[in-house]
Write a protein that holds these residues in place. Sequence first.
Motif, mmCIF file in Angstrom:
data_model
loop_
_atom_site.group_PDB
_atom_site.id
_atom_site.type_symbol
_atom_site.label_atom_id
_atom_site.label_comp_id
_atom_site.label_asym_id
_atom_site.label_seq_id
_atom_site.Cartn_x
_atom_site.Cartn_y
_atom_site.Cartn_z
ATOM 1 N N THR A 155 0.828 -1.214 0.000
ATOM 2 C CA THR A 155 0.000 0.000 0.000
ATOM 3 C C THR A 155 0.860 1.261 0.000
ATOM 4 O OG1 THR A 155 -0.070 -0.128 2.405
ATOM 5 C CG2 THR A 155 -1.975 -1.013 1.227
ATOM 6 N N VAL A 156 2.176 1.090 0.014
ATOM 7 C CA VAL A 156 3.071 2.252 0.066
ATOM 8 C C VAL A 156 3.862 2.398 -1.235
ATOM 9 C CG1 VAL A 156 3.369 2.339 2.567
ATOM 10 C CG2 VAL A 156 4.743 0.739 1.240
ATOM 11 N N GLU A 157 3.402 1.706 -2.284
ATOM 12 C CA GLU A 157 4.115 1.778 -3.560
ATOM 13 C C GLU A 157 3.799 3.068 -4.307
ATOM 14 O OE1 GLU A 157 6.357 -0.250 -5.029
ATOM 15 O OE2 GLU A 157 6.381 -1.588 -3.303
ATOM 16 N N PHE A 158 4.742 3.527 -5.105
ATOM 17 C CA PHE A 158 4.476 4.626 -6.032
ATOM 18 C C PHE A 158 3.459 4.111 -7.070
ATOM 19 C CE2 PHE A 158 5.436 7.464 -9.586
ATOM 20 C CZ PHE A 158 5.481 8.687 -8.936
ATOM 21 N N VAL A 179 13.544 -0.099 -3.054
ATOM 22 C CA VAL A 179 13.665 0.945 -2.034
ATOM 23 C C VAL A 179 12.359 1.741 -2.050
ATOM 24 C CG1 VAL A 179 14.874 3.076 -1.379
ATOM 25 C CG2 VAL A 179 16.177 1.142 -2.289
ATOM 26 N N GLN A 180 11.745 1.880 -0.882
ATOM 27 C CA GLN A 180 10.455 2.570 -0.843
ATOM 28 C C GLN A 180 10.635 4.084 -0.994
ATOM 29 O OE1 GLN A 180 8.190 1.064 2.551
ATOM 30 N NE2 GLN A 180 8.750 -1.006 1.915
ATOM 31 N N PHE A 181 9.818 4.644 -1.866
ATOM 32 C CA PHE A 181 10.038 6.052 -2.227
ATOM 33 C C PHE A 181 9.703 7.027 -1.104
ATOM 34 C CE2 PHE A 181 6.017 8.375 -3.172
ATOM 35 C CZ PHE A 181 5.099 7.366 -2.945
ATOM 36 N N THR A 182 8.865 6.617 -0.163
ATOM 37 C CA THR A 182 8.467 7.551 0.896
ATOM 38 C C THR A 182 9.490 7.639 2.016
ATOM 39 O OG1 THR A 182 7.247 5.703 1.808
ATOM 40 C CG2 THR A 182 5.966 7.398 0.681
ATOM 41 N N ASN A 183 10.105 6.506 2.365
ATOM 42 C CA ASN A 183 10.993 6.538 3.535
ATOM 43 C C ASN A 183 12.371 5.934 3.281
ATOM 44 O OD1 ASN A 183 10.478 3.806 3.414
ATOM 45 N ND2 ASN A 183 8.873 3.889 4.947
ATOM 46 N N ASP A 216 10.476 -3.010 -8.827
ATOM 47 C CA ASP A 216 10.651 -1.631 -9.294
ATOM 48 C C ASP A 216 11.932 -1.131 -8.626
ATOM 49 O OD1 ASP A 216 10.728 1.132 -9.357
ATOM 50 O OD2 ASP A 216 8.600 1.423 -8.901
ATOM 51 N N SER A 217 12.985 -0.960 -9.424
ATOM 52 C CA SER A 217 14.292 -0.648 -8.824
ATOM 53 C C SER A 217 14.712 0.798 -9.046
ATOM 54 C CB SER A 217 15.355 -1.595 -9.392
ATOM 55 O OG SER A 217 15.476 -1.388 -10.777
ATOM 56 N N ILE A 218 13.770 1.659 -9.411
ATOM 57 C CA ILE A 218 14.151 3.041 -9.759
ATOM 58 C C ILE A 218 14.803 3.771 -8.582
ATOM 59 C CG2 ILE A 218 11.937 4.170 -9.205
ATOM 60 C CD1 ILE A 218 12.293 5.811 -11.802
ATOM 61 N N GLN A 219 14.403 3.439 -7.352
ATOM 62 C CA GLN A 219 14.980 4.133 -6.193
ATOM 63 C C GLN A 219 16.229 3.416 -5.665
ATOM 64 O OE1 GLN A 219 14.211 7.044 -5.449
ATOM 65 N NE2 GLN A 219 12.034 7.433 -5.749
ATOM 66 N N ALA A 220 16.677 2.387 -6.385
ATOM 67 C CA ALA A 220 17.843 1.635 -5.910
ATOM 68 C C ALA A 220 19.042 1.741 -6.852
ATOM 69 C CB ALA A 220 17.479 0.160 -5.726
ATOM 70 N N LEU A 238 8.905 17.009 -0.721
ATOM 71 C CA LEU A 238 7.972 16.555 0.315
ATOM 72 C C LEU A 238 7.229 15.335 -0.227
ATOM 73 C CD1 LEU A 238 6.402 19.998 1.349
ATOM 74 C CD2 LEU A 238 8.488 18.897 2.206
ATOM 75 N N ARG A 239 7.036 14.362 0.618
ATOM 76 C CA ARG A 239 6.263 13.181 0.215
ATOM 77 C C ARG A 239 5.397 12.718 1.377
ATOM 78 N NH1 ARG A 239 7.728 14.624 -3.941
ATOM 79 N NH2 ARG A 239 8.579 13.517 -5.741
ATOM 80 N N GLU A 240 4.104 12.594 1.114
ATOM 81 C CA GLU A 240 3.166 12.049 2.095
ATOM 82 C C GLU A 240 3.311 12.730 3.464
ATOM 83 O OE1 GLU A 240 1.980 10.586 -0.920
ATOM 84 O OE2 GLU A 240 0.922 9.541 0.690
ATOM 85 N N GLY A 241 3.398 14.046 3.435
ATOM 86 C CA GLY A 241 3.410 14.803 4.688
ATOM 87 C C GLY A 241 4.744 14.820 5.417
ATOM 88 N N ALA A 242 5.790 14.329 4.774
ATOM 89 C CA ALA A 242 7.112 14.345 5.415
ATOM 90 C C ALA A 242 8.108 15.046 4.496
ATOM 91 C CB ALA A 242 7.576 12.912 5.693
ATOM 92 N N VAL A 243 9.213 15.483 5.091
ATOM 93 C CA VAL A 243 10.291 16.087 4.307
ATOM 94 C C VAL A 243 11.202 14.947 3.853
ATOM 95 C CG1 VAL A 243 12.204 17.723 4.358
ATOM 96 C CG2 VAL A 243 10.166 18.143 5.765
ATOM 97 N N ARG A 244 11.463 14.887 2.551
ATOM 98 C CA ARG A 244 12.310 13.801 2.033
ATOM 99 C C ARG A 244 13.625 14.382 1.514
ATOM 100 N NH1 ARG A 244 10.664 10.149 -3.130
ATOM 101 N NH2 ARG A 244 11.216 12.090 -4.207
#
Length: 374
Positions: A104-107, A155-159, A182-186, A348-354
Motif C-alpha cells: 500500500t506504500v508503492e508509487f 527501495v520505498q520512495f516515501t521513507n 521496481d528498482s528506480i529508487q535503488a 515533500l512526500r506524504e506529509g514528510a520532508v524527504r
Amino acid sequence: MTPQDLRRHFPALEDKAYMNWASIGLIPGPAVAAGSAALAAQAELGDGIITDAKPTLERLRQRSARLIGADPGEVAFLRNTVEGVSTIASGFPWRSGDNVLVGTVEFPANVYPWLHAQRKGMEVRFVEPSEGALSVDDFAAAADEHTRMIAVSAVQFTNGYRIDLGALSEFCQERDIRLAVDSIQALAIAPFDVSETPIDYMAAGVHKWLCGPVGFGFFYVRQDRLDELELNEVGHGSHVRPGDSWTEYDWPLREDAGRFEAGALSFAHAAACDAALELFEETGVATIHGHATGLAQLLIEGLQSEGYRPLLPQPASQAAGIVTFKSERHSPESIEERLRDAGIFISLREGAVRISIHGANTSDEIDALIAALP
Ligand SMILES: Cc1ncc(COP(=O)(O)O)c(C=O)c1O
C-alpha cells in the motif's frame, strides 16, 4: 573515481545543494554532451545515425547489464518504469483467481499497471506494512496458494527503506512465486545484483539516481522467463530481419529481451544514459552507497539533536540515500521553503520532508542543511 571526483561532473552543484535525486537526478556534464552529440549526429547524418548509434546502444546494454549483474540479453530499453511494469502485468499468463501482492506504500507506477491487469481475471491484493516499512513477513502473511507474483520496490520512495530482497527472493523461489521489482529508487545508489539475488523481472526509469534523461528506462527479464510473457507491443524492433526485404513479414522474433523494444529507440537518451552510467561505474555503486549512507547517518543524528523526528532511522544495510522526517513545530512546507531559501533542494512526500543524498553530496551540505532548518 572518488565521490569528490564524481561531484565535479555536476556543474549545477557549484551553486546549490541538491538533495532531491529520488525525484529527478541532475544530468552530469558528460551525459549532456553525449546526448547533444547524438542529436547533432542525426542533424548531420540523417539515416546514418542508425549505424552511428549502434556501438553506443551495445555499450549501454553491456553497462546496464553489468550494473544489475544480468546478461546483456536479459535487458531491454523502454521508456520508463510504468512501461516495464505494464509489460509484466499485462503479459503474464494469469489464471483466473490468481493474485499479485502489492504494497500500500508503492508509487503509483507500481500499482496502476497491476490494477489494470485485473481485467485478465487476477486480483490485486494490497499488503499493509506492519511496522512503517514493508517487510518480507508482511508479504509472507498475505500470500496464499493463489499468489503468483509479488511486486515490490527495492527501495520505498516515501521513507527509503530497502527491503531484504535476498529473503524475499528466497521466499518467492520456495513457493514458485514470481518476483517483480521496481528498482528506480535503488539503481546507482544501492547494491542491486540479480546474479546474487535472483528475481524474475525488473523495471526502472533512469531519471533519478542514475542521472539519465527523463523518458528512458531499463527492463530486465530473467532468461528463463522470456517466453513466459506475452508481448503487448510488437514491431520491427522485436524481430530479426533475415534479409533485405522490409515487407516479407516472416521475420523471427528476437531471442533476447530486445524483443520488448518494438520500435525505434531514442539514441540521444541512450547516449546520455551511457555517459552517466560510465561515471557511476568508475565510482562504483558500493562506494557511492557507503558515502551516501554515511552522510544519511550524519543527517539523522543532526536532525535528532535539533528535535526533528526521522521516520525510519534504519541501519546502513537497509538504507539507500533517502531520509525522511517530520517536525512537531513546523509544517513540511515551511521547512522546504526555508531550505530552498538557503539554496538546498529537497522534496515533500506524504506529509514528510524527504532528503535524498547521492555520491556527489558532501558532509558540508549536510551541515548546511541542519543549520538552515527552522
Ligand atoms: C518507486 C517509484 N517507481 C516509479 C517512479 C516513476 O515511474 P516512471 O519511470 O514510470 O515515471 C517513481 C517516481 O517518480 C518512484 O518513486
